[in-house]
Design a protein around this motif. Structure first.
Motif, PDB file in Angstrom:
ATOM      1  N   ARG A   1      -2.456   8.770  -5.725  1.00 26.79           N
ATOM      2  CA  ARG A   1      -1.074   8.155  -5.629  1.00 26.79           C
ATOM      3  C   ARG A   1      -0.516   9.772  -5.491  1.00 26.79           C
ATOM      4  O   ARG A   1      -0.568  10.728  -6.174  1.00 26.79           O
ATOM      5  CB  ARG A   1      -0.686   7.640  -6.737  1.00 26.79           C
TER       6      ARG A   1
ATOM      7  N   SER B   1       1.075   3.453  -3.073  1.00 29.18           N
ATOM      8  CA  SER B   1       0.326   4.992  -3.082  1.00 29.18           C
ATOM      9  C   SER B   1       1.394   6.060  -3.142  1.00 29.18           C
ATOM     10  O   SER B   1       0.656   7.372  -2.943  1.00 29.18           O
ATOM     11  CB  SER B   1      -0.526   5.065  -1.825  1.00 29.18           C
TER      12      SER B   1
ATOM     13  N   TYR C   1      -4.782   2.845   6.729  1.00 27.61           N
ATOM     14  CA  TYR C   1      -4.339   2.662   5.160  1.00 27.61           C
ATOM     15  C   TYR C   1      -5.698   3.037   4.386  1.00 27.61           C
ATOM     16  O   TYR C   1      -5.318   2.920   2.966  1.00 27.61           O
ATOM     17  CB  TYR C   1      -3.715   1.391   5.135  1.00 27.61           C
ATOM     18  N   TRP C   2      -6.726   3.079   4.830  1.00 30.52           N
ATOM     19  CA  TRP C   2      -7.898   3.176   3.596  1.00 30.52           C
ATOM     20  C   TRP C   2      -7.704   4.634   2.888  1.00 30.52           C
ATOM     21  O   TRP C   2      -7.810   4.710   1.682  1.00 30.52           O
ATOM     22  CB  TRP C   2      -9.321   3.521   4.589  1.00 30.52           C
ATOM     23  N   PRO C   3      -7.302   5.685   3.813  1.00 29.70           N
ATOM     24  CA  PRO C   3      -6.799   6.844   3.077  1.00 29.70           C
ATOM     25  C   PRO C   3      -5.837   6.798   1.884  1.00 29.70           C
ATOM     26  O   PRO C   3      -5.935   7.316   0.861  1.00 29.70           O
ATOM     27  CB  PRO C   3      -6.461   8.215   4.094  1.00 29.70           C
TER      28      PRO C   3
ATOM     29  N   LEU D   1      -5.366   4.083   0.262  1.00 32.59           N
ATOM     30  CA  LEU D   1      -5.932   3.191  -0.671  1.00 32.59           C
ATOM     31  C   LEU D   1      -7.023   3.832  -1.645  1.00 32.59           C
ATOM     32  O   LEU D   1      -7.245   3.537  -2.599  1.00 32.59           O
ATOM     33  CB  LEU D   1      -6.621   1.913  -0.063  1.00 32.59           C
ATOM     34  N   ALA D   2      -7.740   4.700  -1.025  1.00 25.73           N
ATOM     35  CA  ALA D   2      -8.967   5.264  -1.634  1.00 25.73           C
ATOM     36  C   ALA D   2      -8.330   6.745  -2.275  1.00 25.73           C
ATOM     37  O   ALA D   2      -9.094   7.089  -3.138  1.00 25.73           O
ATOM     38  CB  ALA D   2     -10.044   5.720  -0.557  1.00 25.73           C
ATOM     39  N   GLY D   3      -7.194   7.224  -1.959  1.00 28.91           N
ATOM     40  CA  GLY D   3      -6.744   8.459  -2.385  1.00 28.91           C
ATOM     41  C   GLY D   3      -6.025   8.611  -3.607  1.00 28.91           C
ATOM     42  O   GLY D   3      -5.674   7.219  -4.030  1.00 28.91           O
TER      43      GLY D   3
ATOM     44  N   THR E   1       0.901  -1.232   0.036  1.00 32.48           N
ATOM     45  CA  THR E   1      -0.157  -0.124  -0.033  1.00 32.48           C
ATOM     46  C   THR E   1       0.924   1.279   0.065  1.00 32.48           C
ATOM     47  O   THR E   1       0.506   2.102  -0.880  1.00 32.48           O
ATOM     48  CB  THR E   1      -1.004  -0.241   1.102  1.00 32.48           C
TER      49      THR E   1
ATOM     50  N   ALA F   1      -7.112  -1.015   8.688  1.00 30.90           N
ATOM     51  CA  ALA F   1      -8.386  -0.317   7.798  1.00 30.90           C
ATOM     52  C   ALA F   1      -8.248   1.154   7.891  1.00 30.90           C
ATOM     53  O   ALA F   1      -8.377   2.001   7.136  1.00 30.90           O
ATOM     54  CB  ALA F   1      -9.745  -0.800   7.968  1.00 30.90           C
TER      55      ALA F   1
END
Length: 164
Positions: A160, A96, A152-154, A156-158, A92, A149
């Motif tokens: 690069r 990212s 690391y969600w920010p 994964l969702a944001g 991740t 979660a």
């Protein structure tokens, strides 16, 4: 004719111990102590350590009558669970565009799994401790994956970003 069951158990126990020792020797050749400065790499070695530990615990269980579940938990919680989180955090961060270092939240995620596997091994060897050890193991496991979660969600969702 097949050997008697106790002879077979002794042979398998010996092979498991040999496998554990060979895996420890293999890991030592990788010089894991040289990774202590970066938890993102150290955790890979810590997770792998549970592979030979599982072999050793399985061999001991067969030869000395210890709990066979200890090996299972070393392999599943320690090796698989911790390695999964180690690879997820590293991948991740890399994909990212974040720095390939482990900030405190990531180290806490790893610690959660280490609490879980330690508590589960304690429960296997000391059955009287299960009322404390099993909830502690569950809390460590859940906190590690919920922590992943949340932390690391920010990423994964944001979008690069460039590495600092």
């Amino acid at each position: 004719a097949l050997p008697a069951l106790p002879d077979l158990a002794a042979a398998i126990g010996g092979l498991l111990l040999a496998a554990g020792c060979l895996e420890l020797a293999r890991q030592w050749r990788w010089q894991p102590h040289r990774t202590l400065g970066e938890p993102l790499v150290t955790v890979l070695h810590v997770a792998y350590f549970f592979v030979p530990l599982g072999f050793l615990l399985a061999g001991i269980a067969l030869l000395a009558g210890g709990p066979a579940t200890a090996a299972t938990h070393a392999w599943t919680i320690g090796a698989i669970g911790l390695m999964t989180l180690a690879v997820m955090t590293r991948a991740t961060r890399g994909h990212s565009g974040h720095a390939l270092t482990a900030p405190p939240a990531t180290v806490a995620i790893y610690a959660g799994i280490l609490v879980a596997v330690t508590a589960r091994l304690v429960a296997a060897y000391f059955p009287a401790s299960v009322t404390v050890a099993l909830p502690l193991a569950a809390a460590g496991w859940v906190s590690a994956f919920v922590g992943f979660a949340m932390a690391y969600w920010p990423m994964l969702a944001g979008a690069r970003r460039d590495r600092p």
